[in-house]
Design a protein around this motif. Structure first.
Motif: not given
Length: 170
Positions: A28, A32, A36, A79, A83, A86, A150-151, A153-155, A158
Motif C-alpha cells: 500500500e 501511495i 503522490k 494513478s 486511487m 484504494m 483516496a486522498e 487514505c493516502m494521507k 503515509m
C-alpha cells in the motif's frame, strides 16, 4: 515525500534480498508513493513553467522531457485507477466493519475523515441495492468523494507508515 519513498525502497529491498513477498502495508505504501510522487512532480513542474513564463518554451530550459512525468502517471497502473482501488478497498472494509459492529472511535482524526466519506459513499450506493450496474453508476457519479477518500487514505497511510518504528518487512 523523499523520506517516505526512501523507506519504501529500503523495506522493499529487504524483501527482495530475502526472497519474500512484501507485506500489505508496504504494498500500500508503494502504491501511495507512486501516486503522490508522480502527481506532486507534475503539479510542481506545471506551476514552475507558469512562473517562469515563455522561457519554459525554450529548448534548453530543462522542460524538454517533462512529458516523461505524464508517462509515469500511466506506467505500472494509472494513478487514478490506483486511487479508485484504494477508495474501493476502504469502502469495502468500512462495510465489513460496520456489519461486525467494529468501533473505530479510538482511531486518529485522519481515520475519522475516511469514516465520514465512507459513510456518505455507502449511503449513496445503498440506493442501488444489489444492482451492480447501478452501483457502478453511483460510484462514477460520486467521483469527487471517491478521490477525496483516496486522498484521505493516502494521507493516513503515509503517516502510519512513517510513524511505525518497527520494520515493515518481517
Amino acid at each position: 515525500m523523499d523520506e517516505f519513498v526512501a523507506r519504501c525502497e529500503t523495506e522493499l529491498s529487504k524483501c527482495l534480498v530475502e526472497g519474500r513477498m512484501p507485506p500489505n502495508q508496504l504494498t500500500e505504501a508503494i502504491a501511495i508513493a507512486k501516486v503522490k510522487a508522480v502527481e506532486t512532480s507534475i503539479d510542481l513542474c506545471g506551476r514552475l513553467k507558469q512562473d517562469i513564463g515563455s522561457f519554459a518554451l525554450m529548448g534548453d530550459a530543462g522542460f524538454l522531457h517533462l512529458d516523461f512525468l505524464t508517462c509515469c502517471k500511466f506506467a505500472e497502473g494509472d494513478s487514478r485507477i490506483l486511487m479508485q482501488k484504494m477508495a474501493r478497498d476502504r469502502v469495502r472494509k468500512f462495510g465489513k466493519d460496520a456489519a461486525k459492529g467494529v468501533d473505530h472511535s479510538d482511531k486518529c482524526e485522519l481515520f475519522a475523515e475516511e469514516q465520514r466519506i465512507c459513510g456518505e459513499l455507502g449511503a449513496a450506493m445503498a440506493k442501488a441495492g444489489d444492482d451492480k450496474a447501478a452501483q457502478q453508476q453511483i460510484w462514477d457519479e460520486e467521483w469527487v468523494a471517491v478521490y477525496e477518500l483516496a486522498e484521505a487514505c493516502m494521507k493516513r497511510g503515509m503517516k502510519e507508515f512513517m510513524h511505525d518504528t518497527a520494520p515493515v518487512a518481517k
